[in-house]
Design an enzyme around this catalytic site. Structure first.
Site, PDB file in Angstrom:
ATOM      1  N   ASP A  16       0.856  -1.178   0.000  1.00 50.75           N
ATOM      2  CA  ASP A  16       0.000   0.000   0.000  1.00 50.75           C
ATOM      3  C   ASP A  16       0.897   1.235   0.000  1.00 50.75           C
ATOM      4  OD1 ASP A  16      -2.381   1.569   0.257  1.00 50.75           O
ATOM      5  OD2 ASP A  16      -1.987   1.794   2.387  1.00 50.75           O
ATOM      6  N   SER A  17       0.304   2.389  -0.231  1.00 56.37           N
ATOM      7  CA  SER A  17       1.058   3.631  -0.192  1.00 56.37           C
ATOM      8  C   SER A  17       1.473   3.990   1.232  1.00 56.37           C
ATOM      9  CB  SER A  17       0.217   4.775  -0.781  1.00 56.37           C
ATOM     10  OG  SER A  17      -0.997   4.902  -0.062  1.00 56.37           O
ATOM     11  N   TYR A  48      -0.484   8.460  -2.492  1.00 55.72           N
ATOM     12  CA  TYR A  48      -0.487   8.219  -3.934  1.00 55.72           C
ATOM     13  C   TYR A  48      -1.610   8.993  -4.622  1.00 55.72           C
ATOM     14  CZ  TYR A  48       2.786   4.215  -3.748  1.00 55.72           C
ATOM     15  OH  TYR A  48       3.878   3.412  -3.598  1.00 55.72           O
ATOM     16  N   GLY A  49      -2.605   9.388  -3.827  1.00 50.37           N
ATOM     17  CA  GLY A  49      -3.818   9.972  -4.397  1.00 50.37           C
ATOM     18  C   GLY A  49      -3.619  11.262  -5.165  1.00 50.37           C
ATOM     19  N   CYS A  79      -4.204  -1.052  -2.211  1.00 50.97           N
ATOM     20  CA  CYS A  79      -4.275   0.406  -2.370  1.00 50.97           C
ATOM     21  C   CYS A  79      -5.206   0.677  -3.534  1.00 50.97           C
ATOM     22  CB  CYS A  79      -2.875   0.956  -2.651  1.00 50.97           C
ATOM     23  SG  CYS A  79      -2.823   2.692  -3.146  1.00 50.97           S
ATOM     24  N   ASN A  80      -6.248   1.458  -3.295  1.00 48.20           N
ATOM     25  CA  ASN A  80      -7.220   1.730  -4.354  1.00 48.20           C
ATOM     26  C   ASN A  80      -6.604   2.504  -5.508  1.00 48.20           C
ATOM     27  OD1 ASN A  80     -10.302   1.050  -3.663  1.00 48.20           O
ATOM     28  ND2 ASN A  80      -9.173   1.406  -1.761  1.00 48.20           N
ATOM     29  N   THR A  81      -5.742   3.475  -5.207  1.00 47.02           N
ATOM     30  CA  THR A  81      -5.130   4.274  -6.273  1.00 47.02           C
ATOM     31  C   THR A  81      -4.236   3.401  -7.142  1.00 47.02           C
ATOM     32  OG1 THR A  81      -5.164   6.209  -4.823  1.00 47.02           O
ATOM     33  CG2 THR A  81      -3.764   6.320  -6.769  1.00 47.02           C
ATOM     34  N   GLU A 158      -5.514   8.561  10.238  1.00 51.13           N
ATOM     35  CA  GLU A 158      -4.108   8.423  10.622  1.00 51.13           C
ATOM     36  C   GLU A 158      -3.786   9.171  11.919  1.00 51.13           C
ATOM     37  OE1 GLU A 158      -1.291   8.944   7.499  1.00 51.13           O
ATOM     38  OE2 GLU A 158      -2.166   7.342   6.293  1.00 51.13           O
ATOM     39  N   CYS A 190     -11.604   3.235   0.029  1.00 46.69           N
ATOM     40  CA  CYS A 190     -10.239   3.561   0.440  1.00 46.69           C
ATOM     41  C   CYS A 190      -9.925   2.654   1.619  1.00 46.69           C
ATOM     42  CB  CYS A 190     -10.132   5.030   0.843  1.00 46.69           C
ATOM     43  SG  CYS A 190      -8.551   5.442   1.646  1.00 46.69           S
ATOM     44  N   THR A 191      -8.718   2.117   1.660  1.00 42.64           N
ATOM     45  CA  THR A 191      -8.404   1.119   2.690  1.00 42.64           C
ATOM     46  C   THR A 191      -8.382   1.699   4.104  1.00 42.64           C
ATOM     47  OG1 THR A 191      -6.065   1.438   2.135  1.00 42.64           O
ATOM     48  CG2 THR A 191      -7.165  -0.494   1.198  1.00 42.64           C
ATOM     49  N   HIS A 192      -8.325   3.030   4.225  1.00 37.02           N
ATOM     50  CA  HIS A 192      -8.423   3.647   5.560  1.00 37.02           C
ATOM     51  C   HIS A 192      -9.861   3.611   6.093  1.00 37.02           C
ATOM     52  CE1 HIS A 192      -4.522   5.373   4.486  1.00 37.02           C
ATOM     53  NE2 HIS A 192      -4.383   5.833   5.712  1.00 37.02           N
TER      54      HIS A 192
END
Length: 277
Positions: A16-17, A48-49, A79-81, A158, A190-192
């Site tokens: 992931d980013s 990355y977004g 990572c979605n992006t 975060e 989004c993974t968050h």
């Protein structure tokens, strides 16, 4: 036979980013307890977004090369992006199974909707790529998709503000237009975002099904490993390092965040120079 056993016991690469992909790693740990994991978080170059397709693809290639050097048997682009921008090219270049987080979530949303109205919340880059909307509409023309960028969710997560009045207020502002158009299914794109699932669920209400692509990706990985005859059929021996974590910067901060969401205890995260790969 020995070679097959070695392959099956090889770890799964997850990247992931930054820290968001830990929600995917957590689901893999839950659903595939016999599997080992090598996780890489690109904490030096997050997010990355706000980067171009070419840059995200270059970063993803470097990380894939690193993971292949760890002898992984499959790779999850958590990572979605990166799934939106780089997965198609990576699939052509890598000779082991590789999956992203977009398609598993999109497929589940199609199955879940009753009124044909699906919402997607994600970062600006994922929304800008249109990947969820495109994939859903290609697979079911009768479904309408409404996408909403929620850029402040990532920093809030975060900072650990998962259940906080500030997060509640921002979520209400972001989600109000999705409530007004009567969607019945919402993808946490989004993974968050699974870490504020309870906040989103409270605002959207009981009639809206929340789709967590992290959960669906782990499920798809399980099916893929079974299909390719790659699943590990026994728990690694005592003393085996089940989970290894690597980052490109800020290992202590990563470790602290990881320990707050993964119940298995992360002993260490090693910093590597990903630009060398």
């Amino acid at each position: 036979m020995k070679e097959k056993e070695l392959l099956c016991n090889a770890p799964i690469g997850v990247f992931d980013s930054g820290v968001g992909g830990l929600t995917v790693a957590r689901e893999i740990m839950r659903q595939l307890p016999n599997e080992r994991i090598v996780y890489f978080g690109d904490t030096a170059r997050v997010p990355y977004g706000n980067k171009s397709k070419e840059t995200v693809t270059r970063f993803s290639r470097q990380i894939v090369r690193f993971l292949q050097m760890q002898d992984v048997k499959a790779i999850v682009v958590a990572c979605n992006t990166a799934s939106a921008y780089a997965l198609d090219e990576l699939e052509q270049e890598v000779d082991i199974p590789i999956i992203g987080v977009v398609k598993p979530g999109a497929k589940t949303a199609i199955e879940a909707t009753h009124n044909g109205k699906i919402g997607v919340i994600a970062t600006q880059a994922t929304i800008g790529s249109g990947i969820y909307k495109r994939y859903i509409e290609e697979n079911d023309m009768s479904v309408s998709v409404v996408e909403k960028a929620c850029p402040l969710f990532v920093p809030l997560v975060e900072e650990g503000l998962w259940e906080d009045p500030v997060t509640d207020e921002i979520a209400r502002r972001y989600l109000s237009e999705l409530i007004d158009i009567d969607i019945d299914t919402l993808i946490l794109g989004c993974t968050h975002y699974p870490l504020i699932r309870s906040t989103v669920g409270k605002i959207m209400g009981d009639k809206v099904t929340l789709v967590n692509p992290a959960y669906e990706t782990a499920r798809e990985l399980k099916e893929l490993l079974e299909k390719e005859d790659l699943e590990s059929d026994k728990r690694p021996e005592l003393g085996t390092e089940l989970y290894r974590f690597f980052v490109s910067d800020a290992a202590e901060k990563f470790q602290k965040f990881a320990n707050s969401i993964i119940p298995y205890g992360i002993l260490s995260a090693k910093t590597i120079n990903i630009e060398e790969f």
